[in-house]
Design a protein around this motif. Sequence first.
Motif: not given
Lengths: 340, 462
Positions: B290-309
């Motif tokens: 999903t990281v590279f798909d988001r970047y290729i679709k929107t230009g936004m690189p990996l900056v957020n993560k879903v984290v289980t707390v």
Amino acid sequence: MTKLTVSTSPHIHHEATTSRIMLDVLIALIPAFAAAIMIFGVRAAAVTCVCVASCVFFEWIFEKITKREKTIGDYSACITGVLLAFNLPVTIPIWQAVFGSAVAIILVKQLFGGLGKNFANPAITARVVMFLAFSATMTNWASPYAETSWWIYPIDSVAANLGAAGGAMDALTGATAGADAVTGATPLVLLGQGRFDALPSVWHMILGVRGGSLGETSNIALLIGGIYLMARRVISWHTPLTYIAVVTGLSGLLGAEPVYHMLAGGLFLGAFFMATDYVTAPQTNLGRIIFGAGAGLFTVLFRIYGNYPEGVSFAILLMNILTPYINRITETKPLGAVKS
Amino acid sequence: MGECEQYLDYYYVFTYNLHMNSDKMKKKIMGISPPYSKNTANNPAQTLPIPEQIEIPMKMHSGKPAIPIIEIGDTVKVGQLIGKMDGKICSPVHSSVSGTVKAINERDKVTGKRAISVVIVPDGLQTPYRAQEPVNVKTLSEFLSAVGDSGAVGLGGAGFPTAPKLDIKNPGELDYILINGAECEPYITADTRTMIDDTAHVVGGVELLLKFMKPRKKILICIEDNKPLAIEAMQKGFEGNDKVEIRVLPTKYPQGERKVLVYNTTGRIVPEGARLADVGVLVTNITTITVFDRYIKTGMPLVNKVVTVDGPIVAKPNNVLSPIGTPIRKLFDFCGGFSVPEPGKILMGGPMMGYALPDIDMPVVKVTNSVLAFAPENAPGGKSRRAETACIKCGRCVGVCPMSLMPSNIEAAYQVKSIEKLERYKVNLCVECGSCAYVCPARRPLVQAIRLSNDLLWQSRK
């Protein structure tokens, strides 16, 4: 700042611990302990208590003298004590029981490095030593009937009535069922002497009302304990089942009495509680099957062709010695391993 | 060495023939069934408020650290490159917030080791660096460089940069791509929520892989059967796509271990010393795509993560969408804090393979998929250390090892430092899943012994 524990993964563990496993074995030995008291009287309890107390004492004193870590809390010395007692006749002199405990704990277990390091089962080795050293007292079998009449007669009469009613129980109760039929000698001795008329009935052998070591006679109680251990996943079926099957099958094949070879000696005690001793038996299921089959083969050979009527302890001791080699030939093949 | 390679070839051909056209498996991979504690499987990620300060490390992946390209006092925006690639096995680092660079730390404040990180004070506006626009990708090399620019690394925990992983020597011989959504570690549900809440980018990522990597057979989406919602979302997402198959696998740890996954889905065995690509397979984590798909679709690189707390002492376990660089303490605060005065142990990652953190203020990094808190009394090292006894040779470790190793033998061989035995027991094949140490009633530190054994072997070869 908060002080946090830093340790390597994994950070969670299964609930089973060494002491919990040992406790399970002790729990599994309770039915046979109760049966021993019912069959042979309170002296069975006294002998067992002496063996447990002296095993724990010898472990404690040895570790104190040699300044090793104290391990009496893991219950393994208790198990050795109970198993040793179960392998002795109820008439054993107390000092000999204490001597046997010293052999088991000091000679066989601690001198080899303690828990997990001994190559032979301490209780079995001590029994073998005692058997050779004190041949007379180790084969002084008490008659079980003296103290058990209060509970065995009602059971017998019910069984006899069932047999009379249906006829199906005839084989179980047998023609010889009755107080005068059971003598102090163990069924395997009688079998060896060809005294078939004096043999206890199968029904009595299942219950354990016969001559023998104090904890080995009640097959039903030992089976309950074995099933408990398998249900708790403490032991696997591989060794006991193979062992019992080979003894029964092979003795039948050799023309001996398979039912008596299965029920009349120390097979159930050996198969469920001694051949499954982690430390002195193989670690893989294939190895466990080999161990059970080998022990079964030697038991039958010793019983039929040997000088002694019983062969379980010799057979298990022999397989203990072979265990490192069984482990070596049953090493697992790692996934994707390439020979280098 | 030549002989070794020759053997490897024989072995490869042998296993290849054995497994290529057969669905029958000869061997069952063993494992364990710990309590799964997937308490947060029904919780979509909540967005964390922007913290007062973040600290982004330059090394959140395996390989070389990225090189910082900003100065103290610079203003940065969300998605702006702050650490550039250094060599091929590396991954760029982007700012997860808009704000001002306050400091560039040279050393890790806990270990004292050299580790560069960038401290940023957010302005709270979260201004994006670029307007939303797709990245133009037409060829395999353009795709691979876009994957690299997206900051994608193996988010299952290993952190291997995705671009060099996809850049295989023999692209024509690739049969399967496995998308790893097994998530076999207890507690963690981050990938599960990605499959449910971010289905579009999972589908987009798979389509990109189909288009550019062109696997000869299929792309398999691998999910354990204790995640019915994720399975449903994936089945709906890939409806009618005959090149994609949803593989529902039994719930058994370590199902998501890559060699285990390859064997359980394709029947192929990865020979010692070989790469997965050598048997025609690639495995990638499901959130990674999903990281590279988001970047290729929107230009936004990996900056957020879903984290289980989560963890036994967390008041309100939840999934949290957290900017990379956020102090972990903030995540626990967001989830209601602790039910005891002080935590005894904080883990990053799952309880089977995760790391115990020395400091609760360490930042969320790219590979953080969960943070777990345990009370002091059930923190191992406390209670379970006391239960340690000598090995009783029960064989439980042998019975559960997914790689069919004999951990008890390895530990015994390590204690006498026997190089010859350690090599025979193939300690190098250990995947450090921890199943052996999990079941060990004597609480032997088996994984530690195996790591030290591998160090010993490595030193002996020098």
